[in-house]
Design an enzyme around this catalytic site. Structure first.
Site, mmCIF file in Angstrom:
data_model
loop_
_atom_site.group_PDB
_atom_site.id
_atom_site.type_symbol
_atom_site.label_atom_id
_atom_site.label_comp_id
_atom_site.label_asym_id
_atom_site.label_seq_id
_atom_site.Cartn_x
_atom_site.Cartn_y
_atom_site.Cartn_z
ATOM 1 N N ASP A 1 -1.335 -4.263 -18.182
ATOM 2 C CA ASP A 1 -0.527 -5.476 -18.406
ATOM 3 C C ASP A 1 -1.373 -6.754 -18.433
ATOM 4 O O ASP A 1 -1.105 -7.664 -19.215
ATOM 5 C CB ASP A 1 0.527 -5.633 -17.295
ATOM 6 C CG ASP A 1 1.539 -4.498 -17.309
ATOM 7 O OD1 ASP A 1 1.631 -3.805 -18.337
ATOM 8 O OD2 ASP A 1 2.235 -4.312 -16.287
HETATM 9 P P1 NDP Z 1 -0.959 -1.856 -14.867
HETATM 10 O O1 NDP Z 1 0.015 -1.321 -13.888
HETATM 11 O O2 NDP Z 1 -0.464 -2.684 -15.978
HETATM 12 O O3 NDP Z 1 -1.766 -0.636 -15.537
HETATM 13 C C1 NDP Z 1 -2.510 0.232 -14.778
HETATM 14 C C2 NDP Z 1 -3.071 1.294 -15.704
HETATM 15 O O4 NDP Z 1 -3.960 2.084 -14.936
HETATM 16 C C3 NDP Z 1 -1.991 2.240 -16.226
HETATM 17 O O5 NDP Z 1 -1.691 1.948 -17.565
HETATM 18 C C4 NDP Z 1 -2.599 3.630 -16.029
HETATM 19 O O6 NDP Z 1 -2.683 4.291 -17.290
HETATM 20 C C5 NDP Z 1 -3.993 3.357 -15.497
HETATM 21 N N1 NDP Z 1 -4.358 4.300 -14.434
HETATM 22 C C6 NDP Z 1 -3.631 4.725 -13.411
HETATM 23 N N2 NDP Z 1 -4.316 5.607 -12.678
HETATM 24 C C7 NDP Z 1 -5.515 5.738 -13.270
HETATM 25 C C8 NDP Z 1 -6.672 6.498 -12.980
HETATM 26 N N3 NDP Z 1 -6.732 7.337 -11.927
HETATM 27 N N4 NDP Z 1 -7.744 6.382 -13.792
HETATM 28 C C9 NDP Z 1 -7.690 5.553 -14.864
HETATM 29 N N5 NDP Z 1 -6.627 4.810 -15.185
HETATM 30 C C10 NDP Z 1 -5.547 4.898 -14.379
HETATM 31 O O7 NDP Z 1 -2.090 -2.587 -14.018
HETATM 32 P P2 NDP Z 1 -2.678 -4.055 -14.149
HETATM 33 O O8 NDP Z 1 -3.597 -4.192 -12.986
HETATM 34 O O9 NDP Z 1 -3.198 -4.322 -15.520
HETATM 35 O O10 NDP Z 1 -1.427 -5.017 -13.991
HETATM 36 C C11 NDP Z 1 -0.746 -5.157 -12.762
HETATM 37 C C12 NDP Z 1 0.741 -5.109 -13.014
HETATM 38 O O11 NDP Z 1 1.383 -4.889 -11.768
HETATM 39 C C13 NDP Z 1 1.311 -6.401 -13.574
HETATM 40 O O12 NDP Z 1 2.422 -6.122 -14.391
HETATM 41 C C14 NDP Z 1 1.758 -7.145 -12.316
HETATM 42 O O13 NDP Z 1 2.751 -8.109 -12.569
HETATM 43 C C15 NDP Z 1 2.286 -5.980 -11.494
HETATM 44 N N6 NDP Z 1 2.252 -6.157 -10.072
HETATM 45 C C16 NDP Z 1 1.243 -6.893 -9.511
HETATM 46 C C17 NDP Z 1 1.181 -7.054 -8.172
HETATM 47 C C18 NDP Z 1 0.123 -7.930 -7.579
HETATM 48 O O14 NDP Z 1 0.392 -8.699 -6.681
HETATM 49 N N7 NDP Z 1 -1.099 -7.817 -8.060
HETATM 50 C C19 NDP Z 1 2.164 -6.361 -7.266
HETATM 51 C C20 NDP Z 1 3.163 -5.566 -7.969
HETATM 52 C C21 NDP Z 1 3.185 -5.491 -9.331
HETATM 53 P P3 NDP Z 1 -2.741 5.895 -17.366
HETATM 54 O O15 NDP Z 1 -1.536 6.387 -16.644
HETATM 55 O O16 NDP Z 1 -2.751 6.196 -18.810
HETATM 56 O O17 NDP Z 1 -4.019 6.305 -16.680
#
Ligand code: NDP
Length: 464
Positions: A391
Site C-alpha cells: 500500500d
Molecule cells: P501492506 O499490508 O500493504 O503489504 C504487505 C505485503 O507484504 C503484502 O502485499 C504481502 O504480499 C507481503 N508479504 C507478507 N508476508 C510476506 C513475506 N513473508 N515475504 C514477503 N512478502 C510478504 O504493507 P505496507 O507496509 O505497504 O502498508 C501498511 C498498510 O497497513 C497500510 O495500508 C496502512 O494504512 C496499514 N496499517 C498500518 C499501520 C501502522 O501504524 N503502520 C497499522 C495498521 C494498518 P504477499 O502476500 O504476496 O507476500
C-alpha cells in the site's frame, strides 16, 4: 516535611521522569533510555502510592499489581512484533476500563452521605466513567479487528450515524442530570452502558486499515479519562500522567491523519478500508503483464547500481527479514553502492514499526530517510528494492481518484529508474487493493518469502 508533602514531592519527581521519558522517546537514539527513565518513574509512583494507601486496602492492591504485572510481563515478552498494535489496543482499553470502574466505585462510595458531593467531583467522575467506557469498548473492537477475531471491514447499518448521535445526546443528558446533583447509581450505570455501546458502534464502522489512527485516538481518550480520575481521587500524578497521555495521543492521531492526507472526521466517519481483498483496478495497465526474475538477475541490477533505496513494509516484519536485509545492504555498500532506507509513516502495522525492526538489526539511523526527505531522491535512484511493502508504494494513491487510498502520501518508487518488488504472490496488502506498480514496465518481481529472497540475493551479489 510531613507525609503529604513527601508524597507530593515524590510525585513531582515521577512527573519529571515521565516528561523526560516522553521527550527521549522522540528519537530512536535516545528511546531506550527514555523508556527506562519513565519506567523508573512509574516504579517510584507505584511505591509512593502504596506507602500512601489505606493499609486495609494494601492486600487487594498488591494482589492486583502481581496479577496485572505477571500478565503484562508475559505478554510483552511473548507478543510477536507483528501483533504489537493489538496488544497496544488491549492495554489501552484496560486503562480506559479501569478509569471507568474506579469512577463508578468512587461514585458508589460518595453518594448517600450527609453532605452532597461537590459538582467538581461529579463532573470529573462522570467524565472519566463515560470517556473510559468509550475507550474500553472501542479498544476491544480495535483489538478484535487487528487480531482478525472479527471482520476488518467497516460494519455499518442504515442510520448508524443518526443512532450514534442520539446515543451521544442521551449520554450527555444523563450526565447533566447526575451532575445537577440527582443521585442515582442506576443512571450512572446506564450512561456507562450507552458509552460502551457508542465505543462499539463507532469503531465497528471503521475499516481495519484505519485501526492505528483509532487506537491512537482512543489512547488519547484513556489519558483524559485517567486525568479526570486523578481529579476524583485528588491524585496529582494521575492528573499529570493522564494529561501527558491525552496530549501525546492527540498529537500522534493528528500526525497519522496528516500522513494519510485525511481528516480525523474522515477516518472516524468515512468507513474506509474494506479489508475485504476487493481489487480496485488502476487507470492504466493495472492488469498488464507482470515481469518476474531470479535472484541472480536482480543481484546484477543491484550490484551495478549507484544508488539503491530499500523500502521495507509489513512483509519484512512477517518474514523477520530485518537482519538479512541489513546483510544485503552491507554487501552492496562494500561494492560502493549508496544504500538508503525509505520509511513510510504507516508502513507495517504500527507507528514506527519499520524503525523498530531495523534498529533491531542495528541499521545505522543515518541510513533511514523519512518519506518527505526521500521522495525527492527517487528520480536519482537506480533501483528501489521494495521488501514486503504494498500500500505504501501504490501509485493509485496519486492516480486513481476512486481508490480508497487516494490522497494518502506514498513513496514515489515509480519515479526511480527500476523497481524490484520482493513478495510471495500478487496478493493485495492491508487496504485490499491492486497495485499498478507491479505491472509497471520498469518493475521486476522477485517472488518468494522475503527472508529467503534476500538470503539468495546476498549470495548472488557476492558473485557479481
Ligand atoms: P501492506 O499490508 O500493504 O503489504 C504487505 C505485503 O507484504 C503484502 O502485499 C504481502 O504480499 C507481503 N508479504 C507478507 N508476508 C510476506 C513475506 N513473508 N515475504 C514477503 N512478502 C510478504 O504493507 P505496507 O507496509 O505497504 O502498508 C501498511 C498498510 O497497513 C497500510 O495500508 C496502512 O494504512 C496499514 N496499517 C498500518 C499501520 C501502522 O501504524 N503502520 C497499522 C495498521 C494498518 P504477499 O502476500 O504476496 O507476500
Amino acid at each position: 516535611m510531613d507525609k503529604r508533602q513527601a508524597v507530593d514531592l515524590a510525585y513531582l519527581v515521577c512527573a519529571i521522569t515521565f516528561i523526560i521519558g516522553l521527550k527521549r522517546l522522540s528519537s530512536p537514539r535516545t528511546a531506550v533510555r527514555g523508556n527506562q527513565v519513565a519506567a523508573f518513574g512509574m516504579v517510584l509512583a507505584i511505591g509512593v502510592t502504596l506507602w500512601d494507601a489505606d493499609a486495609r486496602d494494601l492486600a487487594w492492591i498488591i494482589a492486583g499489581i502481581v496479577i496485572g504485572g505477571v500478565i503484562g510481563a508475559y505478554s510483552a515478552r511473548a507478543v510477536k512484533m507483528t501483533a504489537m498494535p493489538q496488544m497496544v489496543a488491549l492495554f489501552n482499553g484496560v486503562g480506559g476500563g479501569a478509569a471507568a470502574l474506579i469512577s463508578i466505585s468512587e461514585y458508589h462510595d460518595r453518594i448517600g452521605l450527609a453532605t452532597d458531593p461537590a459538582t467538581s467531583f461529579l463532573i470529573s467522575t462522570l467524565f472519566s466513567a463515560i470517556v473510559g467506557g468509550v475507550s474500553f469498548a472501542g479498544s476491544m473492537i480495535a483489538f478484535g479487528k487487528l487480531q482478525e477475531v472479527i471482520s476488518g471491514s467497516p460494519v455499518t447499518v442504515p442510520g448508524q450515524k443518526a443512532v450514534n448521535a442520539v446515543n451521544f445526546i442521551a449520554i450527555v443528558v444523563l450526565a447533566v442530570y447526575l451532575a445537577a446533583g440527582n443521585e442515582s447509581e442506576g443512571v450512572l450505570v446506564l450512561a456507562v452502558a450507552l458509552s460502551l455501546l457508542l465505543g462499539v458502534s463507532l469503531v465497528m464502522a471503521i475499516g481495519g486499515a484505519d485501526m492505528p489512527v483509532v487506537i491512537s485516538l482512543l489512547n488519547s481518550f484513556t489519558g483524559l479519562a485517567a486525568a479526570a480520575t486523578g481529579f476524583t481521587l485528588h491524585n496529582n500524578l494521575l492528573i499529570i500522567a493522564g494529561t501527558l497521555v491525552g496530549a501525546s495521543g492527540a498529537l500522534l492521531t493528528q500526525m497519522m491523519s496528516r500522513a494519510m492526507n485525511r481528516s480525523l472526521a474522515n477516518v472516524v466517519f468515512g468507513a474506509f478500508g474494506t479489508g475485504s481483498g476487493t481489487a480496485v483496478v488502476g487507470p492504466a495497465g493495472a492488469q498488464g503483464t507482470v515481469r518476474s526474475a531470479s535472484a541472480d538477475d536482480v543481484a546484477v541490477m543491484l550490484g551495478y547500481a549507484r544508488r539503491v533505496v530499500i523500502v521495507p513494509g509489513y512483509g519484512l516484519a512477517v518474514a523477520q527479514a530485518q537482519h538479512v536485509v541489513r546483510e544485503l545492504a552491507d554487501q552492496l555498500e562494500r561494492k560502493g553502492v549508496d544504500v538508503r532506507y525509505a520509511i513510510h509513516p504507516v508502513a507495517g502495522r504500527m507507528p514506527g514499526h519499520m524503525n523498530v525492526l531495523l534498529a533491531e538489526a542495528d541499521v545505522p539511523y543515518t541510513q533511514l530517510y523519512e518519506m518527505d526527505e526521500i521522495n525527492a531522491e527517487f528520480p536519482r535512484t537506480d533501483v528501489s528494492l521494495v521488501v514486503g511493502a504494498n500500500d505504501v508504494v501504490n501509485p493509485a494513491a496519486k492516480n486513481t481518484p476512486g481508490s480508497p487510498i487516494y490522497g494518502m502520501p506514498v513513496l514515489n518508487v515509480d519515479q526511480s529508474q527500476a523497481v524490484v518488488v520482493l513478495k510471495r504472490s500478487m496478493n493485495t496488502g492491508f487496504a485490499g487493493i491492486d497495485n499498478e506498480l507491479f505491472t509497471d514496465p520498469k518493475t521486476t518481481m522477485l517472488f518468494g518469502d522475503a527472508k529467503e529472497s534476500l538470503a539468495n540475493l546476498v549470495t548472488s551479489v557476492k558473485n557479481v
